[in-house]
Design an enzyme around this catalytic site. Structure first.
Site, short mmCIF file in Angstrom:
data_model
loop_
_atom_site.label_atom_id
_atom_site.label_comp_id
_atom_site.label_asym_id
_atom_site.label_seq_id
_atom_site.Cartn_x
_atom_site.Cartn_y
_atom_site.Cartn_z
N ASP A 61 -12.83 1.76 -3.01
CA ASP A 61 -11.83 1.02 -3.78
C ASP A 61 -12.07 -0.48 -3.61
O ASP A 61 -13.21 -0.92 -3.51
CB ASP A 61 -10.42 1.44 -3.31
N SER B 33 -4.02 5.95 -10.44
CA SER B 33 -4.61 5.46 -9.18
C SER B 33 -3.76 5.84 -7.99
O SER B 33 -4.26 6.03 -6.88
CB SER B 33 -4.75 3.93 -9.22
N HIS C 114 -4.69 -2.95 -4.32
CA HIS C 114 -4.99 -1.61 -4.84
C HIS C 114 -5.60 -0.72 -3.76
O HIS C 114 -5.20 0.44 -3.59
CB HIS C 114 -5.92 -1.73 -6.04
#
Length: 724
Positions: free
Chosen positions: A145, A517, A200
């Site tokens: 990621d 996600s 994220h």
């Protein structure tokens, strides 16, 4: 959609001449910077101990490029789990490379894009679930990621023992990055650190395997315990993303390292558009992972409810859709007449019941058309100071804040709701928004207020929100995608204090994020949990267990049915004891590709070595031993559809399973044999499912039923989907 390196920034003869005829090392360095990055894939690593991947790759490049400075062209070398390299090349050099001995395929490095305090409890995986701490602490979940914020409490190693001996990785997180017994490894393929700046990566990592953190909330909203699926599990992080995206050559490097490092599960919430699997770094990397028993979970994307937009379609990954949970944030609106209008959002602003003027259309702008003003278009809201702005669309609320508004009311059609905003925010569905609009249009001085959010139980959950990408599978039409649904709406998890939020001037350690996600790492956490209780299972067995034990979802609440939610909503505590599993060997996947339009080189690319197809070994998509069954037919089809499957007993000896059909009046389905008897664990039994052709004529979209194998305690459920 993906952005490909094949697109020229300067499509001129001058650029090509610069790439091909450098005059000096520095000139070449500059020219190579403008060239395309291609991935040269060479399959499995040779077994010779003396083999040096880097040396071999440099020698190949030396023959391909016309200058002597190979290091300028070479981007990265793969040589830990499979063989290959990425290099900056001209198109003619790419063509020459493709003809070199040992090079299976050459394809452009695609740019991929990045696609909780209650969610695990909603799935049934709470503190009372069966956990084996000593095994759980041996589970390693690799996160590919945008990095991680290692100081987050979710990544504390409190209560966690020594690092597992099977770990072969390293902590190379870069500047000011420290690992511990929780975050046991870090690698970065961009910039100078594995540290997370946009949140994220931290959010997905903590959702998959974060430690338990009590008392987590955002300004008192959604307070509870944040945790991952395996709170004692270990996390290595592989940072492949930067603001411009996540290039395919980095993704493949991360898979190469993660597999060699010894991870058990990989979670990757990225997508680059639909492409053939032999040119897709995620598909190639995850295939190699699967052959080592590593489960890879992927997000299907946030492309909306139009059919055929799902991403990450390879049959050997677990493709995850987003769903809501039973925690609903209710934010009511009260109009000037005192009528309460039910709304949704996460709002921690307390307007204390004070009524404000409602700005809508003409009263919100004097420099735009009424239509643009009602849509709260950019640059239009110039008369909204001290008012609550009403918008026909769920726009960016920063426009309203910039105009001096105290709040905004948005018209939405989705179960998804926005996170905390910089001003008071409420969202209204069609019916309630029309009620508010009628009041505004009929009142000479419309006023109202937005109340602070309340948390209530959502009895309609789980529902797939409209942002979650839908099937069918556009690469493999008779393999259903998505595979499973997991929580992906308003998930509260670890955050980077460097990342922006809608809270002006305030950095946070935990924050809400929404998307597939967020759903993907939930399933990674579940897969890791299954592995703690079933450590010897193959990747396909873990996938089967997760799919066949899922909660069936309601098609009346999700118009696209299985194309929206796959096999259903993930059910972790049952997945560890599924009774039967559908196992798929490496060769089965490859033999299925043989029945399609994949070349020998293409299939060898996936296999990691030479693979030859034969007519006898080919497997059709319908007969791949997949846990769900799907068939694309013509609207006038009259022939029978047959699915062949084999199940493996992972339950008790002497188990007898009987077939039960959740029938659909439009389908005539027969299962043979209708009873399966198992003498011992590990025993396999085959069966066929036939959908009668007489019932297929007139199918206009999607028709679904399901097969359940039941022994009285286990219910092994497989959706059956027929569509045009």
């Amino acid at each position: 959609m993906a952005s490909f390196g094949l697109i020229l920034c300067l499509s001129s003869v001058l650029l090509m001449s610069l790439c091909q005829i450098p005059t000096a090392i520095e000139d070449e360095r500059k020219a190579r910077h403008l060239c395309f990055v291609y991935i040269a894939y060479m399959g499995a690593l040779p077994s010779k101990a003396s083999y040096s991947p880097m040396s071999h790759h440099q020698n190949i490049l030396q023959e391909v490029i016309e200058s002597s400075s190979v290091e300028v062209s070479l981007v990265r070398s793969y040589g830990r789990s499979f063989n290959g390299f990425a290099a900056k090349l001209t198109e003619s050099e790419k063509d020459k490379l493709l003809g070199m001995e040992g090079v299976l395929s050459v394809f452009p490095s695609t740019v991929y894009k990045l696609f909780t305090t209650r969610s695990y409890e909603f799935m049934g995986l709470g503190d009372k679930s069966n956990h084996v701490p000593e095994v759980e602490s041996n589970i390693i979940v690799g996160v590919i990621d945008g990095g991680i914020w290692p100081e987050s409490k979710s990544f504390s190693d409190q209560g966690i023992g020594p690092i597992p001996k099977k770990w072969k990785g390293t902590c190379a997180g870069g500047a000011n990055f420290t690992c511990n017994r929780k975050v046991i490894g870090a690698r970065h393929y961009v910039q100078d650190s594995a540290r997370d700046s946009d949140a994220h990566g931290s959010h997905t990592a903590s959702t998959a395997a974060g430690n338990k953190v009590k008392g987590v909330s955002v300004n008192g909203v959604a307070e509870g315990t944040a945790r991952g699926g395996v709170p004692l599990g270990r996390i290595p992080v592989y940072k492949v993303c930067e603001p411009a995206g996540c290039s395919g050559d980095r993704l493949l490097a991360a898979f190469d390292d993660a597999i060699a490092d010894g991870v058990d599960v990989i979670t990757i919430s990225l997508g680059g558009g639909v492409t053939k699997v032999d040119n897709d770094p995620i598909a190639i990397g995850s295939f190699h992972a699967m052959t080592k028993g590593i489960v890879t979970t992927v997000a299907v994307g946030n492309a909306g409810s139009a059919l055929g937009k799902a991403d990450n379609l390879a049959p050997w990954v677990i493709s995850v859709a987003a769903g809501s949970t039973d925690r609903k944030f209710v934010t009511n609106v009260v109009n000037g007449e005192g009528k309460t209008i039910p709304g949704r959002s996460i709002n921690d602003f307390d307007l204390k019941g004070k009524k404000y003027p409602l700005a809508y259309g003409k009263t919100a702008s004097n420099n735009c058309s009424e239509e643009l003003a009602r849509g709260c278009a950019s640059g239009c809201l110039n008369t909204v100071e001290g008012k609550i702005v009403v918008c026909d669309v769920p726009n960016n609320v920063m426009e309203q804040k910039a105009g001096g508004a105290v709040g905004t009311i948005l018209h939405v059609t989705d179960v998804d709701t926005p996170g905390l905003g910089p001003i008071a925010v409420a969202t209204l569905d069609d019916t309630n928004y029309e009620a508010l609009r009628s009041y505004i249009l009929s009142s000479p001085n419309p006023q109202g207020t937005i109340l602070k959010s309340e948390t209530v139980k959502d009895n309609d959950a789980p529902i797939v929100p409209t942002f979650s990408s839908r099937g069918p599978n556009t690469l493999f039409s008779d393999i259903m995608k998505p595979d499973i649904t997991a929580p992906g709406v308003n998930i509260l998890a670890a955050y980077s204090p460097l990342a922006q939020t809608a809270l002006p001037g305030q950095s946070v350690d935990y924050y809400f994020m929404t998307g597939t996600s967020m759903a993907c790492p939930h399933v990674a956490g579940v897969a890791a949990y299954v592995k703690t209780l079933c450590p010897d299972w193959s990747a396909s067995a873990v996938k089967s267990a997760i799919m066949t034990t899922a909660w069936a979802m309601n098609a009346s609440k999700n118009a696209e049915a299985e194309f929206a939610y796959g096999s259903g909503f993930v059910n972790p505590t049952v997945a560890v004891d599924p009774g039967l599993v559908y196992e798929i060997a490496k060769e089965d996947y490859l033999n299925m590709l043989c029945s399609l339009d994949y070349s020998s080189n293409g299939i060898s690319t996936i296999a990691g070595g030479t693979f030859s197809c034969s007519e006898q070994s080919k497997i059709t998509m319908r007969n791949l031993n997949y846990p769900s069954m799907a068939a694309k037919v013509s609207a006038s089809s009259s022939s029978d559809i047959t699915f062949s499957r084999t199940v493996t007993n992972v339950g008790k000896k002497g188990s007898i399973y009987k077939a039960k059909l959740s029938a659909n009046p439009k389908l005539n389905i027969k299962v043979e044999p209708a009873t399966l008897s198992f003498k011992a664990p590990g025993e396999k039994k085959s069966f066929t499912v036939t959908v009668s052709g007489k019932s297929l004529a007139g199918i206009s979209s999607i028709v679904s039923a399901s097969l359940i194998w039941s022994d009285g305690s286990h219910n092994v459920r497989s959706p059956i989907v027929v569509y045009t």
